[in-house]
Enzyme design. Sequence first.
Site, mmCIF file in Angstrom:
data_model
loop_
_atom_site.group_PDB
_atom_site.id
_atom_site.type_symbol
_atom_site.label_atom_id
_atom_site.label_comp_id
_atom_site.label_asym_id
_atom_site.label_seq_id
_atom_site.Cartn_x
_atom_site.Cartn_y
_atom_site.Cartn_z
ATOM 1 N N CYS A 138 0.673 -1.251 -0.113
ATOM 2 C CA CYS A 138 0.260 0.096 0.002
ATOM 3 C C CYS A 138 0.818 1.186 0.017
ATOM 4 O O CYS A 138 1.458 1.546 0.906
ATOM 5 C CB CYS A 138 -0.942 -0.077 1.345
ATOM 6 S SG CYS A 138 -1.854 1.464 1.425
ATOM 7 N N CYS B 209 0.437 3.569 3.264
ATOM 8 C CA CYS B 209 0.938 3.307 4.583
ATOM 9 C C CYS B 209 1.967 3.968 4.875
ATOM 10 O O CYS B 209 2.900 4.414 4.023
ATOM 11 C CB CYS B 209 1.042 1.773 4.564
ATOM 12 S SG CYS B 209 -0.418 0.574 4.985
ATOM 13 N N HIS C 164 -3.988 1.080 8.187
ATOM 14 C CA HIS C 164 -4.582 0.712 6.782
ATOM 15 C C HIS C 164 -5.934 0.127 6.966
ATOM 16 O O HIS C 164 -6.617 0.154 6.136
ATOM 17 C CB HIS C 164 -3.652 -0.471 6.390
ATOM 18 C CG HIS C 164 -3.873 -1.008 4.907
ATOM 19 N ND1 HIS C 164 -3.515 -0.221 3.592
ATOM 20 C CD2 HIS C 164 -4.602 -1.993 4.310
ATOM 21 C CE1 HIS C 164 -4.084 -0.937 2.563
ATOM 22 N NE2 HIS C 164 -4.663 -1.668 3.229
ATOM 23 N N HIS D 203 -6.662 1.768 1.668
ATOM 24 C CA HIS D 203 -6.192 2.704 2.767
ATOM 25 C C HIS D 203 -7.235 3.868 3.073
ATOM 26 O O HIS D 203 -7.426 4.603 1.973
ATOM 27 C CB HIS D 203 -4.951 3.069 2.582
ATOM 28 C CG HIS D 203 -4.391 3.503 3.939
ATOM 29 N ND1 HIS D 203 -3.182 2.934 4.524
ATOM 30 C CD2 HIS D 203 -4.396 4.795 4.566
ATOM 31 C CE1 HIS D 203 -2.715 3.774 5.450
ATOM 32 N NE2 HIS D 203 -3.615 4.989 5.560
ATOM 33 N N HIS E 7 -8.673 7.062 2.900
ATOM 34 C CA HIS E 7 -8.149 8.148 2.206
ATOM 35 C C HIS E 7 -9.312 9.084 1.684
ATOM 36 O O HIS E 7 -10.155 8.384 1.201
ATOM 37 C CB HIS E 7 -6.943 8.033 1.381
ATOM 38 C CG HIS E 7 -7.250 7.379 0.156
ATOM 39 N ND1 HIS E 7 -7.549 6.267 -0.137
ATOM 40 C CD2 HIS E 7 -7.211 7.890 -1.216
ATOM 41 C CE1 HIS E 7 -7.979 5.947 -1.358
ATOM 42 N NE2 HIS E 7 -7.675 7.002 -2.053
ATOM 43 N N GLN F 126 -9.727 12.702 -1.118
ATOM 44 C CA GLN F 126 -8.963 13.589 -2.123
ATOM 45 C C GLN F 126 -9.518 14.914 -1.997
ATOM 46 O O GLN F 126 -10.529 15.247 -1.472
ATOM 47 C CB GLN F 126 -9.061 12.774 -3.746
ATOM 48 C CG GLN F 126 -8.578 11.402 -3.860
ATOM 49 C CD GLN F 126 -8.845 10.948 -5.218
ATOM 50 O OE1 GLN F 126 -8.122 11.310 -6.208
ATOM 51 N NE2 GLN F 126 -9.729 9.971 -5.410
#
Lengths: 364, 364
Positions: free
Chosen positions: B71, B74, B133, B184, B186, B188
């Site tokens: 990943c 991470c 994660h 993971h 997250h 944007q």
Amino acid sequence: MKRTVRHLADGREIIYFDDSPNPPDRTATDTRDLPPQESASQIRRDPLTGEWVAIAAHRQTRTYKPPAGLCPLCPSSPGRATEIPESDYDVVVFENRFPSFSETVHGVEARDGLVTIRPGRGRCEVVCFTSDHNKSFGELSPRRVRTVVDAWADRTEALSGVPGVEQVFPFENRGEEIGVTLSHPHGQIYGYPFVTPKTERMLQTAQAYLDAHGRPVLGDVLAAEQADGRRMLVSSEHWSAFVPAAARWPVEVHVVPHRQVPDLPALSGAERDDFAQLYLQVLALLDGLYDKPLPYIAAWHQAPVRTGRDLAWLHLEVFSVLRTADKLKYLAGSESGMAVWINDATPEDIAAKLRAGAVSQSNP
Amino acid sequence: MKRTVRHLADGREIIYFDDSPNPPDRTATDTRDLPPQESASQIRRDPLTGEWVAIAAHRQTRTYKPPAGLCPLCPSSPGRATEIPESDYDVVVFENRFPSFSETVHGVEARDGLVTIRPGRGRCEVVCFTSDHNKSFGELSPRRVRTVVDAWADRTEALSGVPGVEQVFPFENRGEEIGVTLSHPHGQIYGYPFVTPKTERMLQTAQAYLDAHGRPVLGDVLAAEQADGRRMLVSSEHWSAFVPAAARWPVEVHVVPHRQVPDLPALSGAERDDFAQLYLQVLALLDGLYDKPLPYIAAWHQAPVRTGRDLAWLHLEVFSVLRTADKLKYLAGSESGMAVWINDATPEDIAAKLRAGAVSQSNP
């Protein structure tokens, strides 16, 4: 072509469109014990965007990926009654049993806070392109495609006369990747009780262009694509097909008649026959792109029933969510949240690849 | 909260947002040998709709569903350098390596037929919500959510100052069902070089409502939902969350501040803390609906950088394509072709089900 109107057990209309003027009699009756078609759909106007949204809660129970032996769009056979009572057919159209819009919806306009709510009055139809469960549109004969075009035109005229219908939208969803729950080759026709947001926007843009340049925008787009050539796929006497210069989708083709007409009924016989030939070439290019049947949406842009009749220019937009042979384009935050499409391919590349697929097909 | 700015090996900015004012020093350097960030993106104005489309052909090569051990989001560990040089972090933001819009794009405006083409200048950032994660946003602590809000606000201010950026859009895509290629936790942030079609439409509608009623439309929607109650989910001192009356998606929740502010930087500290508490409750309701992690898109609607600042009303729209525990809502012909959403669920039912999920969770 011959047209025969019948009714299903629950009163829904079914219309046979036969290729030949002398088909077998279409007299088979629907032997099923069907409850009356039910629809409780509403349209609600979103106060933040001004756009209508359809709420069709009764559709959750619709048929979902039945096994091939239980396909409701195949002809009926002894002991198994489907949606089509006949034992065979060419093209058949019938009212959707689980419609998003229906003539039978009751109720009157109401208010809920800032939201206007209206009954979802309109009409939704299913179009079967062939009785052969395993065929696809691209495998039809040109003569059959002509019958389909005649059926679309017939239904556009008929639905345009249904009280409340403001826009008629024939379309085909093909492939499980875009959620098709019945694999039998078929399309749908929506008679919307409003002008769609997409069409409203296109008419506004066409009006602004006409005011500025004195010409219809799609005519100038067509001329520019023909002159440029890089995105052109196929062209015939009456039609051209090209990848649009600002394509939203990883695969997108616009199929445009050379003459400005508002809708399918306005097409001449020669234009319909010519479309059949050209569209089959386009579909062959699409299936050649990844060397497998391409999932696609084919969407007819027609003039609304009562507005923009002189402004609109009939055309077909065909597009796919498949961005490589095995990867989907998802409509995530940017597309679904902000209506901004991010295309991972240039239209020029896609056009070149589509044309190259045709070359490799003809030189195996 | 503490903010530390560093740079990655290819020059991209990375900014650590730590929960505490005294975190470990963020001095680790990026040891990778990275080629310079490349972007050839363009925006093209669709002549038929007047809307901008982004063409970002270089993104086809982006990282696609790597195994957990590889990943890129991470923290780095001995022998494995990721996008984040530190061995741990709280919240971290960095420039996307495969951006849809970038400050480094070259070129000038050009014409291609009727199509205006501009370099896709702007900025795209990635926001990691936690170094763990296997967590999700809904499992963060209220304090961490506050740090995320502070990071969003910081980045909104920063991206608003990037030349050419007209709208800043923080969002989260969650779940493979909507195409997330990195699991993971997250989000944007897009700094668009234009005002998005969705926001343009909402500002037009807000202006028309203001002209007619003298009040902001979202304020009246909020008051109507609070008074009605049937679609209300949770409410706090500074925020309310409800299913909108004209919901497009099978699951859709709007999270609205009680005070009209244009964007995240305008939120007070108390409003940010309050949002953290309330949003975690909303996410718990969403994951309770089908008793499994709900795939969703969370989209922040902020005022554009230069227009509609007094008209806009910041809010978050969270929605899901999952129409039952195991069936997706697809955007097929009607949605993708005509921008007409057909919702198979009523907003009132969805709100009741979301509230019921909360009841069953608290009474196991």
